[in-house]
Each structure stands twice: as structure tokens, then as C-alpha cells.
Design a protein around this motif. Sequence first.
Motif, PDB file in Angstrom:
ATOM      1  N   TYR A  16       3.318 -39.813  45.007  1.00 26.59           N
ATOM      2  CA  TYR A  16       4.918 -40.161  44.586  1.00 26.59           C
ATOM      3  C   TYR A  16       5.751 -39.264  45.304  1.00 26.59           C
ATOM      4  O   TYR A  16       5.600 -38.005  45.084  1.00 26.59           O
ATOM      5  N   ALA A  17       6.940 -39.741  45.775  1.00 29.06           N
ATOM      6  CA  ALA A  17       7.914 -38.796  46.140  1.00 29.06           C
ATOM      7  C   ALA A  17       9.090 -39.608  46.140  1.00 29.06           C
ATOM      8  O   ALA A  17       9.012 -40.643  46.352  1.00 29.06           O
ATOM      9  N   ALA A  18      10.326 -38.797  45.771  1.00 26.56           N
ATOM     10  CA  ALA A  18      11.477 -39.587  45.990  1.00 26.56           C
ATOM     11  C   ALA A  18      12.608 -38.406  46.229  1.00 26.56           C
ATOM     12  O   ALA A  18      12.340 -37.266  45.936  1.00 26.56           O
ATOM     13  N   THR A  19      13.762 -38.818  46.735  1.00 34.62           N
ATOM     14  CA  THR A  19      14.746 -37.970  47.105  1.00 34.62           C
ATOM     15  C   THR A  19      16.214 -38.243  46.214  1.00 34.62           C
ATOM     16  O   THR A  19      17.156 -38.315  46.939  1.00 34.62           O
ATOM     17  N   ALA A  20      15.982 -38.461  44.885  1.00 31.19           N
ATOM     18  CA  ALA A  20      17.197 -38.889  44.202  1.00 31.19           C
ATOM     19  C   ALA A  20      18.425 -38.116  44.359  1.00 31.19           C
ATOM     20  O   ALA A  20      19.440 -38.267  44.460  1.00 31.19           O
ATOM     21  N   ALA A  21      18.040 -36.676  44.137  1.00 38.32           N
ATOM     22  CA  ALA A  21      19.124 -35.820  43.971  1.00 38.32           C
ATOM     23  C   ALA A  21      20.073 -35.728  45.420  1.00 38.32           C
ATOM     24  O   ALA A  21      21.049 -35.961  45.541  1.00 38.32           O
ATOM     25  N   SER A  22      19.029 -35.596  46.423  1.00 40.73           N
ATOM     26  CA  SER A  22      19.902 -35.408  47.876  1.00 40.73           C
ATOM     27  C   SER A  22      20.475 -36.885  48.311  1.00 40.73           C
ATOM     28  O   SER A  22      21.336 -36.856  49.318  1.00 40.73           O
ATOM     29  N   ASP A  23      19.992 -38.001  47.862  1.00 40.59           N
ATOM     30  CA  ASP A  23      20.567 -39.278  48.156  1.00 40.59           C
ATOM     31  C   ASP A  23      21.832 -39.524  47.264  1.00 40.59           C
ATOM     32  O   ASP A  23      22.318 -40.362  47.442  1.00 40.59           O
ATOM     33  N   ARG A  24      22.087 -38.465  46.187  1.00 40.01           N
ATOM     34  CA  ARG A  24      23.199 -38.640  45.152  1.00 40.01           C
ATOM     35  C   ARG A  24      23.015 -39.860  44.540  1.00 40.01           C
ATOM     36  O   ARG A  24      24.104 -40.439  44.294  1.00 40.01           O
ATOM     37  N   PHE A  25      22.069 -40.265  44.083  1.00 43.04           N
ATOM     38  CA  PHE A  25      21.780 -41.575  43.273  1.00 43.04           C
ATOM     39  C   PHE A  25      21.885 -41.023  41.904  1.00 43.04           C
ATOM     40  O   PHE A  25      20.842 -40.323  41.343  1.00 43.04           O
ATOM     41  N   ALA A  26      22.637 -41.383  41.210  1.00 48.92           N
ATOM     42  CA  ALA A  26      22.628 -41.078  39.633  1.00 48.92           C
ATOM     43  C   ALA A  26      21.847 -42.044  38.928  1.00 48.92           C
ATOM     44  O   ALA A  26      22.098 -43.157  38.572  1.00 48.92           O
ATOM     45  N   VAL A  27      20.730 -41.684  38.954  1.00 49.98           N
ATOM     46  CA  VAL A  27      19.633 -42.682  38.594  1.00 49.98           C
ATOM     47  C   VAL A  27      19.822 -43.362  37.171  1.00 49.98           C
ATOM     48  O   VAL A  27      19.676 -44.832  37.075  1.00 49.98           O
ATOM     49  N   CYS A  73      19.912 -36.256  28.519  1.00 54.37           N
ATOM     50  CA  CYS A  73      19.586 -36.839  29.687  1.00 54.37           C
ATOM     51  C   CYS A  73      18.669 -36.169  30.546  1.00 54.37           C
ATOM     52  O   CYS A  73      18.912 -34.937  30.900  1.00 54.37           O
ATOM     53  N   CYS A  74      17.668 -36.688  31.112  1.00 47.27           N
ATOM     54  CA  CYS A  74      16.789 -35.924  32.189  1.00 47.27           C
ATOM     55  C   CYS A  74      17.571 -35.520  33.248  1.00 47.27           C
ATOM     56  O   CYS A  74      18.653 -36.123  33.750  1.00 47.27           O
ATOM     57  N   VAL A  75      17.210 -34.623  34.125  1.00 46.98           N
ATOM     58  CA  VAL A  75      17.962 -34.276  35.338  1.00 46.98           C
ATOM     59  C   VAL A  75      17.722 -35.108  36.574  1.00 46.98           C
ATOM     60  O   VAL A  75      16.806 -36.174  36.378  1.00 46.98           O
ATOM     61  N   ILE A  76      18.341 -35.082  37.481  1.00 50.00           N
ATOM     62  CA  ILE A  76      18.278 -35.815  38.769  1.00 50.00           C
ATOM     63  C   ILE A  76      17.709 -34.842  39.706  1.00 50.00           C
ATOM     64  O   ILE A  76      18.369 -33.909  40.094  1.00 50.00           O
ATOM     65  N   SER A  77      16.492 -34.967  40.312  1.00 48.16           N
ATOM     66  CA  SER A  77      16.108 -34.144  41.439  1.00 48.16           C
ATOM     67  C   SER A  77      15.543 -34.886  42.609  1.00 48.16           C
ATOM     68  O   SER A  77      15.266 -35.975  42.368  1.00 48.16           O
ATOM     69  N   ASP A  78      15.171 -33.879  43.652  1.00 47.11           N
ATOM     70  CA  ASP A  78      14.170 -34.508  44.712  1.00 47.11           C
ATOM     71  C   ASP A  78      12.680 -34.151  44.203  1.00 47.11           C
ATOM     72  O   ASP A  78      12.799 -32.990  43.143  1.00 47.11           O
ATOM     73  N   GLY A  79      11.660 -34.811  44.551  1.00 47.13           N
ATOM     74  CA  GLY A  79      10.315 -33.976  43.998  1.00 47.13           C
ATOM     75  C   GLY A  79       9.204 -34.883  44.707  1.00 47.13           C
ATOM     76  O   GLY A  79       9.423 -36.149  45.147  1.00 47.13           O
ATOM     77  N   ALA A  80       7.992 -34.514  44.623  1.00 46.46           N
ATOM     78  CA  ALA A  80       6.944 -35.205  44.992  1.00 46.46           C
ATOM     79  C   ALA A  80       5.676 -34.652  44.191  1.00 46.46           C
ATOM     80  O   ALA A  80       5.653 -33.422  43.689  1.00 46.46           O
ATOM     81  N   GLY A  81       4.764 -35.330  43.985  1.00 44.03           N
ATOM     82  CA  GLY A  81       3.451 -35.120  43.440  1.00 44.03           C
ATOM     83  C   GLY A  81       2.137 -35.721  43.900  1.00 44.03           C
ATOM     84  O   GLY A  81       2.413 -37.004  44.402  1.00 44.03           O
ATOM     85  N   ALA A  82       0.989 -35.383  43.790  1.00 40.98           N
ATOM     86  CA  ALA A  82      -0.073 -36.176  44.294  1.00 40.98           C
ATOM     87  C   ALA A  82      -1.324 -35.822  43.147  1.00 40.98           C
ATOM     88  O   ALA A  82      -1.471 -34.502  42.686  1.00 40.98           O
ATOM     89  N   LEU A  83      -2.216 -36.801  43.217  1.00 41.32           N
ATOM     90  CA  LEU A  83      -3.407 -36.465  42.115  1.00 41.32           C
ATOM     91  C   LEU A  83      -4.764 -37.048  42.937  1.00 41.32           C
ATOM     92  O   LEU A  83      -4.501 -37.874  43.948  1.00 41.32           O
ATOM     93  N   VAL A  84      -5.837 -36.415  42.893  1.00 41.80           N
ATOM     94  CA  VAL A  84      -7.115 -37.003  43.650  1.00 41.80           C
ATOM     95  C   VAL A  84      -8.058 -37.239  42.532  1.00 41.80           C
ATOM     96  O   VAL A  84      -8.274 -36.232  41.600  1.00 41.80           O
ATOM     97  N   LEU A  85      -8.799 -38.312  42.581  1.00 39.86           N
ATOM     98  CA  LEU A  85     -10.033 -38.662  41.438  1.00 39.86           C
ATOM     99  C   LEU A  85     -11.145 -38.853  42.430  1.00 39.86           C
ATOM    100  O   LEU A  85     -11.066 -39.281  43.674  1.00 39.86           O
ATOM    101  N   THR A  86     -12.228 -38.684  41.818  1.00 42.98           N
ATOM    102  CA  THR A  86     -13.690 -38.767  42.463  1.00 42.98           C
ATOM    103  C   THR A  86     -14.712 -39.168  41.371  1.00 42.98           C
ATOM    104  O   THR A  86     -14.372 -38.818  40.335  1.00 42.98           O
ATOM    105  N   THR A  87     -15.939 -38.959  41.959  1.00 40.93           N
ATOM    106  CA  THR A  87     -16.855 -39.222  40.894  1.00 40.93           C
ATOM    107  C   THR A  87     -17.497 -38.104  40.411  1.00 40.93           C
ATOM    108  O   THR A  87     -17.033 -36.966  41.170  1.00 40.93           O
TER     109      THR A  87
END
Lengths: 383, 143
Positions: A106-117, A204-218
Motif C-alpha cells: 500500500y502507498a499513497a501521497t495524500a499529504a504532498s498531493d494536498r488532499f484533505a482526505v 481526526c486522523c492526520v493526513i500523511s504520505d506513507g507506504a507499507g508492505a507485508l509478506v506471507l508464506t507457508t
Amino acid sequence: MSAREAVLVGAFEHPRRWAPDKTSFQLAAEAARGALADAGLTPRDVDGYATSGVGPIGILSMCHQLDLRPNWLDSTSIGGSSFVAHVGSAAAAIAAGLCETVLITYAATAASDRFAVGTGGNDAGDPPDAFYAPYGPTIVGAYGMVAQRHMHEFGTTPEQLAEIAVTMRRHAGLNPHARYREAITVEDVLASRMVSSPLHLLDCCVISDGAGALVLTTRERARDLPKKPVRILGSAVAVRHGGHGPRDLLDIAACQSGPSALARAGLTPAEVDLCMIYDSFTITVLATLEALGFCGRGEGGAFVEHGRIGLGGALPVNPDGGGLSSNHPGMRGIFLVIEAIRQLRGECGARQVEGAKIALCHGTGGWLGITHSGATLLLAGEN
Amino acid sequence: MSSPDADGRPLERVRVDEESRWFWEACRRHELILQRCAACETVRFHPRALCPSCLSAEVAWLRASGRGEIYTFTVTHQNQSPAWRARLPYVLAWIQLDEGPLVLSNVVGAAPEALRIGAAVEVVFDEAADGLAVPRFRLCEAK
């Protein structure tokens, strides 16, 4: 337990909260690199992929960006809870033998896009939306109406809601990457401007840029990997909407997904050491704790007082500082799971919940007081 | 944009489709109508072609009283849409209709401080684009 059990082996939260120099695809790739490194795996090991928040068929573009050719895909888009739901679906896919190693980004740049979520409309053009759009709903307003109803039915106070924001900020002070770290008081929350009553700016929650990732396996594959895996004990999703008309706004999706996930895990709320609750707004935490069964309906206001949901309290919630203070680029679900994994591994330093063995993640997606989803996940550390 | 209202604001443009046309045509006549399934008698809102309880397409239209009460509300102080910014602060509310359904709307013509959950309201119709009208609600006069 299935013959092929899926486990979580990699987690990475991008340290940046402001990234005007990067595209969201770059942030997603950096998060994928971080999570795969954490897992001790490479992109060539990935044969399943899930993402959301990338446009209707944006998952195909993400596969292109990362040069993935997976055997299994999931782009379930149910709002900010999507990534919590992806974990449940990915675990089922691995257990069924549809794939072996799943990457979720997941990634998004809401803060630098000046998007008031939270202060825009959400008219997707679907037929039900035509009966909402003429009235100017906002995300904050939708949650605000739930808060107003809760106050009316149970006498919940603005001070009790503010206590949640104060606790999250205290936690954020222990997280070097959190967007806002300076302590606040209940008075600060109540003095901040009203966005949509009864929710103030600091509800209200903050508005930030951000990203994260997860890995699953057996679980079998995980034996050869560097870190102890985190087990997935149960998961469930649910939705709530206007139905054919009559409705109880406090019957939220968590009232269904919570008990389902707990039952699948064979657990009760009393056995949970740590909660990661999607805190889009203070009311989201209060309503979700009730719905999941940590307290009775209407008891949420008293439950969150006196430090109970803070580090050192009986039920620590969001030790990373949550969306209210640490990270909210628009869809926070993946960060709930990342922090839960790191807590269960004991990697969280100053904000570590001592002895945390069982974590519950609950994501809310969409508009709590209008149409929304819930996804609940029960995770356990490996001894 | 369509011609402005008396306050110089553009008129609301409602989205009419094949499933909702009869509802909006009734609003043009200042009537609030609901659907009742002719097969299973479930009353439904918003309007749609098939009953969500039994999927029957047999439908009867039911004229609602236009009366109800405030189930919950929020006073909106921020909206990034320019059209709505011009109306701040405004009241968004769920209205419990006497006939059962909860409908999202606005409460108009009252100071936000005067609003209470449970207060009795009645429908009013605001002029909208294309000669249509949008149902909103106002507080009933105290008896």
C-alpha cells in the motif's frame, strides 16, 4: 488447523510521512523491498500479490511496476480496511495451495498531493449515492453523526473522545517516525476547531504520505527464514449500509466481523494483549472497542478513560500512535497489521507492549455512519 | 451550471436514473414517496427496481407523511467542495421517517444550537436544477 498453514513473515512501514519527491508507486516498491528484506525473501519468491487504493485495475500496473507474474491476485477494495481483509484472503489462498508467498503493498501521497482526505464528498456515481450527494456528506460528518448518536444514547462526553486522541499522541511520542509527537491534552483537543460536530480537528486522523508492505508464506517455508513467524488465528469481514431503510447506526460492521474472527481463533476478548484499531476518528476507536466486545454497548466512554487503552494499561491500543498521530495516507489498514507483527516479535523498543502474545487488528473502511466495511484479524507470536 | 437560487448559489443537480425517476418526479410535485413491495410488503428507501428482500419487481408507491424525527446530526464546518463551502455551516442529519426508513438529509431553517436528537421534523422541498426539487427537513413548530 489446515495442512498448509500460512504465516506472516515480513512487515515494513515506510519511515517517511512526507514524500513529495517520490511517486506512490516508488513508495510501494520501497515498502515491498523493506518487507521482503525483513522476511529474508526476494521478489522472485513472490507468486501472490494483493493491493488496493490504486484505481480500478491499478493492481495490474503495480504488477508491471514490480515485474510480478503472480498466480494469485486480490484487489479487494473495501476502503481502509482492505489490507486487513487481504491478509485473511491471502492466508486462505496459501492454505488452499493457490500460491505460496504473497506480497501485500500500500502507498499513497495524500499529504504532498494536498488532499484533505476527510472533508470531501464520496459520490462514486452509484445509484445509492444519488440519495446522499444532494446533502453534502463528508467523511468526518458521517463519523460525527455516529458520535452524536452515541452521546445521545449513552451520555458519552467530548472529554472521553478527546482522551483517545491524547493517548494516541502519547504513544506517538515514543515512535520516532510518527507525524506528530508533541504531547497534547484533553483541553487542546476541545479547543481545536470544530470540523463536523462533535468532532474537533484533533479528533481526526492526520493526513500523511506513507507506504507499507507485508509478506506471507507457508509455515514450512518460514522455518528457513530469519525471523519468527506470526500466526494468523482468525479473520473475518463484514459490511453495514442503509439496507432497505430502517437502521441502527451503532450496529457497526465490527459487531459481525469481531465475534466471527474471535470464534474462528477460539479466543475471547479477555485473551487479547494488544489492539490495533483503525482510528480514523476518536469515535471509531470507541465504537469499535464496544462492537468487538471489550466492553458493553454504551460503555466505551468509561472504558477509554484513566489510561486503560494506553501503554501500561489493561488493553494497549495503537502503541505506534495510530492514524490520529502517526500515519494516515488515506487507507490505514496495512499499518495495523505491520505494528501488530512488530509488537508480537518484541521489536518495538520504547513503545513495546511487554509480553504481547495475542494481537487483534480491526480495520474500518468507508464511512462509518453511512456505508462501511469492517475487517478483523487475530494474530499470535511464535514462542 | 444551472441558474442560481435566490441566494445566488447554483441549484442542486440531482442524478435521475431509470430506478429513481418516479421518486424525483414526485419531489417535483412536492410529494415524498417510498416503495412497498407488492409481493412481500417490505417498504424500502432509496428507490430501486427490485425488492432487496425478495427480488420481486412488483412495486407499489406509497406517499410518505413527510414527518419524522432527527435520529442524529452533525453541524458541518468544513467541506472542500466550493459549492458546499458557500453554505457552511450546514446541518447533515439522518431523519427517522414515521414510516420506518432512515434517510440522509439536511435540517434547514434552524440555528444549529436549536437542534436536538428526537426533535420532530417535516419535509420541505428545495428547488433544484431542471425544475426538480430536493427533499430536506425543518423543525416542526412546537405544539
